[in-house]
Design an enzyme around this catalytic site. Structure first.
Site, short mmCIF file in Angstrom:
data_model
loop_
_atom_site.label_atom_id
_atom_site.label_comp_id
_atom_site.label_asym_id
_atom_site.label_seq_id
_atom_site.Cartn_x
_atom_site.Cartn_y
_atom_site.Cartn_z
N GLY A 35 0.83 -1.21 0.00
CA GLY A 35 0.00 0.00 0.00
C GLY A 35 0.86 1.25 0.00
N HIS A 36 1.93 1.23 0.85
CA HIS A 36 2.84 2.38 0.88
C HIS A 36 3.62 2.49 -0.42
CE1 HIS A 36 2.49 1.39 5.29
NE2 HIS A 36 2.24 2.68 5.32
N GLU A 151 -6.73 5.66 0.89
CA GLU A 151 -8.16 5.67 1.21
C GLU A 151 -8.52 4.58 2.22
OE1 GLU A 151 -10.40 5.78 -2.47
OE2 GLU A 151 -9.80 7.85 -2.83
N ARG A 190 -0.33 -3.53 10.62
CA ARG A 190 -0.59 -4.41 11.76
C ARG A 190 -0.85 -5.86 11.34
NH1 ARG A 190 -2.73 0.59 13.43
NH2 ARG A 190 -2.24 1.14 15.58
#
Ligand code: PAF
Length: 510
Positions: A35-36, A151, A190
């Site tokens: 995602g990053h 998002e 996480r």
């Protein structure tokens, strides 16, 4: 360009003072995942700005000490991932650097009460205040042009947009859709702490949201109780599950088209969030404005860029005018007009030049409808009540499931009053006459004197604005853009930015 790692705030401020280019800023708390990576590479591909990634575990946003202690720390890997995804600079400050104990000037911010009183804000006291405080501090040090956020943390995104707006910071916020793992669960730092059993539960939860989204497409409603029951049967501890307005996070009104179904569950020690956006129909952009404002060119480009259908309602009025002339219909006689309206079919088809052809009763009239002859009567014809009623119905049929950008004069007020984005595009008469004269499409305009063109435009404006049926007026909620002095691409980019502000990226790719 040499890649840099900066650890001290003063060092970063010094480097920033000497930097001439703009910055794309990607704030993170480390333990970077795909995602990053996607955020960093999207920023890299968007423009030629400097890409700065920060890695800072912000103690202020943890409401629980053990969560802060257990937060995964993988700095070496984070550096590798950041640089390989397109970071130019990585900022890794220490806590004392961001919150120096001797600095009384640190501004501790409060998140918008409205936005933080829902969803995660209900159980995580102070969390969003902590996020706002750190991001505001980082923005002040880094002074970026663009801030990139995922998002996945939709509520955080809304709160940070509000922070930028209320503090009048000249920063654009760009977002990317939630990135999901192979099994459908949202990527999160996480996740590595999840046991197999916990992962199974979150998978079940994410899948239920997806099922609800698919059902919503058909049924236009969801049953929160039923979803809650299914989750409880799996012994999933629900912190909240809410169906709300996606931007205000308040209860929905009956007419709202887009909504968010968002939930948080607890798996052992870990708390996970997920959401889906629900839509009754795909988004609609309405672009209205007077003749010669640049509507057609802009609308076509937007349709192309956003992969939306292009609905040229002006061409429909022109095509009908063409047919009335061809069939020698006395359109002032209601009976004759109604007779022909019964048997009209107007169709748009893409042509080989990646443009659209207009067909009326199987005649291809793309070229002919642009003649001065048609230009001079289309306004009168489009003022006829029966004509408007007929064509507005046709346009609504085409737009029933949305996913289009329509241009005209009454789109935002009459045809699609529920469009998500309404633009009123205009330009001065001088500018519009100049454009019309150099417009290759309007064949006859080249032969007409500029002053005469100005007169014609004024006359057309008057007729359009004063007709009884659906006059040209700006919808109350339309955004006016005066295009004098702007290039076409600047106008297109501005409208796309406004669209991105109103429509989550996640919906745009569906
Ligand atoms: O989303 C995050 O990772 C954090 O909340 C952020 C924006 C980096 C602030 O600490």
């Amino acid at each position: 360009m040499k890649k840099l790692i900066i650890k001290k705030t003063e060092e970063l401020e010094e480097w920033r003072r000497n930097l001439k280019s703009n910055i794309n800023f990607i704030p993170t708390m480390g333990n970077l995942h795909y995602g990053h990576q996607k955020l960093i590479s999207t920023a890299k591909n968007d423009n030629s700005n400097f890409n700065l990634v920060s890695i800072f575990i912000n103690p202020l946003q943890f409401d629980n000490k053990s969560d802060l202690e257990n937060y995964p720390k993988t700095i070496d890997n984070d550096i590798k991932i950041s640089f390989s995804s397109g970071a130019d600079v990585i900022f890794i400050p220490a806590t004392e650097d961001i919150y120096p104990s001797n600095n009384k000037n640190i501004k501790f911010l409060k998140a918008s009460i409205e936005l933080s009183s829902a969803l995660c804000g209900l159980n995580r006291t102070g969390h969003f205040d902590g996020v706002c405080t750190v991001v505001y501090r980082l923005l002040n040090i880094i002074k970026p042009k663009n801030l990139y956020l995922g998002e996945k943390d939709w509520q955080q995104l809304l709160i940070l947009k509000n922070l930028v707006q209320t503090n009048k910071l000249n920063i654009s916020i760009k977002s990317i859709p939630t990135q999901r793992d192979f099994d459908g669960i949202p990527l999160s730092s996480r996740n590595i702490n999840l046991s197999q059993k916990e992962r199974k539960l979150i998978r079940f939860f994410s899948n239920e949201l997806l099922i609800a989204k698919n059902n919503f497409k058909k049924e236009k409603k969801i049953n929160l109780k039923e979803i809650t029951k299914k989750l409880s049967e799996e012994k999933i501890l629900i912190e909240y599950l809410e169906h709300l307005h996606p931007y205000t996070l308040k209860n929905l009104e009956v007419d709202d088209n887009i909504s968010i179904l968002a939930g948080a569950i607890r798996c052992g020690e870990i708390r996970l969030i997920d959401h889906v956006f629900l839509m009754k129909r795909s988004p609609i952009i309405a672009i209205d404005g007077p003749a010669g404002s640049g509507k057609s060119t802009v609308t076509k480009l937007i349709a192309n860029k956003l992969k939306l259908l292009y609905l040229d309602t002006g061409a429909m009025y022109r095509a009908l005018s063409w047919l009335l002339i061809k069939e020698k219909i006395d359109y002032k006689k209601e009976k004759q007009l109604n007779n022909i309206l019964k048997d009209i079919s107007i169709v748009f088809k893409s042509n080989t030049n990646s443009n659209q052809d207009v067909f009326i009763n199987n005649y291809c009239v793309t070229e002919e409808i642009r003649s001065q002859k048609i230009s001079s009567i289309v306004s009168q014809i489009s003022a006829i009540k029966e004509v408007r009623k007929f064509l507005v119905e046709e346009q609504r049929k085409i737009g029933k499931s949305g996913g289009l950008v329509a241009e005209g004069r009454d789109i935002g007020t009459t045809v699609f009053p529920d469009a998500e984005l309404k633009i009123f595009l205009t330009a001065s008469i001088d500018e519009r006459a100049k454009r019309r004269k150099s417009d290759k499409k309007s064949k006859d305009s080249n032969e007409i004197d500029l002053n005469k063109l100005k007169e014609l435009i004024k006359k057309r404006d008057f007729e359009d604005s004063n007709r009884e049926s659906s006059p040209l007026i700006k919808a109350n909620d339309a955004i006016e853009i005066i295009t004098d002095g702007f290039s076409i691409n600047e106008v297109v980019d501005k409208i796309i930015d406004l669209y991105n502000d109103k429509i989550p990226k996640e919906i745009q790719i569906q």
